[in-house]
Design an enzyme around this catalytic site. Structure first.
Site, PDB file in Angstrom:
ATOM      1  N   ASP A  93      43.704  35.025  46.696  1.00  0.00           N
ATOM      2  CA  ASP A  93      43.082  35.679  47.904  1.00  0.00           C
ATOM      3  C   ASP A  93      41.679  35.231  47.941  1.00  0.00           C
ATOM      4  O   ASP A  93      41.318  34.903  49.131  1.00  0.00           O
ATOM      5  CB  ASP A  93      43.615  37.026  47.865  1.00  0.00           C
ATOM      6  CG  ASP A  93      43.213  38.301  46.960  1.00  0.00           C
ATOM      7  OD1 ASP A  93      42.601  37.499  46.156  1.00  0.00           O
ATOM      8  OD2 ASP A  93      43.176  39.329  47.109  1.00  0.00           O
ATOM      9  N   GLU A 150      35.987  49.021  48.639  1.00  0.00           N
ATOM     10  CA  GLU A 150      36.177  48.708  47.145  1.00  0.00           C
ATOM     11  C   GLU A 150      35.018  47.804  46.686  1.00  0.00           C
ATOM     12  O   GLU A 150      34.572  47.889  45.558  1.00  0.00           O
ATOM     13  CB  GLU A 150      37.502  47.995  47.208  1.00  0.00           C
ATOM     14  CG  GLU A 150      38.009  47.936  45.685  1.00  0.00           C
ATOM     15  CD  GLU A 150      39.461  47.899  45.543  1.00  0.00           C
ATOM     16  OE1 GLU A 150      40.338  48.461  46.193  1.00  0.00           O
ATOM     17  OE2 GLU A 150      39.920  47.018  44.644  1.00  0.00           O
ATOM     18  N   ASP A 180      45.561  43.315  48.649  1.00  0.00           N
ATOM     19  CA  ASP A 180      46.161  44.593  48.504  1.00  0.00           C
ATOM     20  C   ASP A 180      46.229  45.674  49.535  1.00  0.00           C
ATOM     21  O   ASP A 180      47.083  46.227  49.925  1.00  0.00           O
ATOM     22  CB  ASP A 180      45.686  45.665  47.423  1.00  0.00           C
ATOM     23  CG  ASP A 180      45.757  44.645  46.095  1.00  0.00           C
ATOM     24  OD1 ASP A 180      46.392  43.742  46.027  1.00  0.00           O
ATOM     25  OD2 ASP A 180      44.808  44.832  44.917  1.00  0.00           O
TER      26      ASP A 180
HETATM   27  C1  GLA Z   1      43.908  42.606  42.464  1.00  0.00           C
HETATM   28  C2  GLA Z   1      42.955  42.314  43.659  1.00  0.00           C
HETATM   29  C3  GLA Z   1      43.852  41.157  44.542  1.00  0.00           C
HETATM   30  C4  GLA Z   1      44.165  40.085  43.838  1.00  0.00           C
HETATM   31  C5  GLA Z   1      44.915  40.468  42.945  1.00  0.00           C
HETATM   32  C6  GLA Z   1      45.337  38.969  42.275  1.00  0.00           C
HETATM   33  O1  GLA Z   1      45.205  43.214  42.745  1.00  0.00           O
HETATM   34  O2  GLA Z   1      43.010  43.649  44.031  1.00  0.00           O
HETATM   35  O3  GLA Z   1      42.767  41.320  45.640  1.00  0.00           O
HETATM   36  O4  GLA Z   1      42.931  39.249  43.733  1.00  0.00           O
HETATM   37  O5  GLA Z   1      44.199  41.103  42.029  1.00  0.00           O
HETATM   38  O6  GLA Z   1      46.038  38.238  42.930  1.00  0.00           O
END
Ligand code: GLA
Length: 362
Positions: free
Chosen positions: A35, A161, A173
């Site tokens: 992402d 965050e 997320d």
């Molecule tokens: C965590 C981060 C996301 C993403 C995942 C890996 O969950 O919060 O932004 O990078 O790791 O895919």
């Protein structure tokens, strides 16, 4: 549950909450650690969610409480919230209020039931998003009513965050928690910020998705995650592209540093795997995605170095017991794995990996 949350709120704040809001955790089917590189991800909402009760104030104060163990209460003025303050769990809640333009009145907030923390299932995002929904409703922002508005709320949660809690995460997320709809995986394009709901009816296809928490803590998660993100940026800069989304696989060999080359190869190959999974889902062939899940895990383990012995063990055990495919999900270094099984092998596979660890069956 809401009844006891309301009762605890009354006990803590000596008044009734103005409402109760909830946001789910997520499991990412595929598209891991891409992402932040403009890639593609395919998350689904979990039944596990974080619930908050809240009420507005008119004196500019925030009072934050939680049912969770080790979550100390926090009281402070809205206008003192900023990078690094508050710290701990309160950063995620106060940070959202800050990122949404700090409604001047303030808030009393109690966090109840939660997505299990530390399991790689986006518990931080679920907390942020539940708070965002509360602020949206209590201060009449009107953002939760539309997909665009929800994406704006998700962006505010991500800023909380990144900037207040100091975790350089990529945004999947928060979008998953606010925008996933039941019976669908959400295809997120992190380059052009478009989303597509892909129908995903596993049970009708005779399949289950098991989500298994290894129980292993996220060791060195913060520093290691930031390093992977930095590697993706360095590799893109070395190749002269804005992000690794723009790098084709045959250019990866131009990277001279062997570690950077492996890291970049994960990102580029993972984005291709997401495209292949989407093509299979569009063709009604969800039962055929197993080898792509396995390839994703191998890439996260061998090229990106974000798996752990516990995750590798769950994945290997599940595959040996007859799973169609399995992979770690989330940031890695511990946390959870997902396992795709035919329904008639679900019980066998679950007991092979330790049925007690199996926290959800989708
Ligand atoms: C965590 C981060 C996301 C993403 C995942 C890996 O969950 O919060 O932004 O990078 O790791 O895919």
């Amino acid at each position: 549950m809401n009844g006891s949350l309301r009762a605890t709120f009354r006990a803590a704040f000596h008044r009734d909450p103005h409402g109760v809001w909830a946001a789910p955790g997520r499991v990412n089917l595929i598209g891991e650690h891409v992402d932040y590189a403009g890639g593609l991800c395919l998350p689904l909402a979990l039944p596990q969610r974080t619930v908050v009760a809240a009420a507005t104030r008119d004196d500019g104060q925030l009072r934050l409480r939680s049912w969770q163990r080790d979550a100390a209460p926090w009281d402070g003025a809205v206008d003192t919230v900023g990078p690094g303050h508050p710290s701990g769990w309160a950063a995620y809640a106060a940070g959202v209020i800050w990122a949404l333009g700090a409604p001047a009145g303030g808030l009393d907030l109690l966090v109840g039931e939660s997505v299990p923390p530390g399991a790689g299932l986006a518990s931080s995002a679920a907390l942020e998003c539940a708070v965002a929904l509360a602020v949206d409703a209590l201060y009449g922002l009107g953002l939760a009513a539309t997909t665009n508005g929800r994406a704006q709320l998700a962006a505010a949660c991500r800023r909380a965050e990144n900037e207040i809690a100091g975790a350089p995460t990529g945004g999947m997320d928060q979008l998953a928690s606010l925008c996933c709809t039941p019976g669908h995986a959400l295809l997120l394009d992190c380059r052009d910020h478009t989303m597509r709901q892909l129908p995903l009816n596993l049970r009708a296809a005779g399949l289950n998705l098991l989500v298994v928490d290894t129980g292993a803590p996220h060791r060195h998660m913060d520093g290691e995650y930031a390093e992977r993100r930095r590697s993706a940026e360095l590799a893109a800069a070395a190749l002269g592209v804005p992000s690794l989304r723009e790098a084709s696989s045959h250019r990866i060999g131009e990277l001279t540093d062997p570690v950077l080359r492996r890291r970049a190869r994960h990102v580029v190959s993972e984005i291709t795997r997401v495209q292949e999974v989407v093509a299979l889902l569009d063709a009604g062939r969800v039962g055929d995605i197993g080898p792509l899940l396995n390839a994703s895990h191998a890439s996260l383990r061998d090229d990106l170095d974000v798996s752990s012995p516990e995750l590798d063990d769950v994945v290997d055990t599940a595959c040996a017991a007859g799973a169609l495919g399995a992979r770690m999900t989330g940031g890695g270094f511990g946390g959870s794995a997902l396992i795709l099984v035919e329904q008639h092998t679900a019980a066998t596979v679950a007991s092979a990996v330790g049925a007690r660890k199996c926290i959800t069956v989708l």
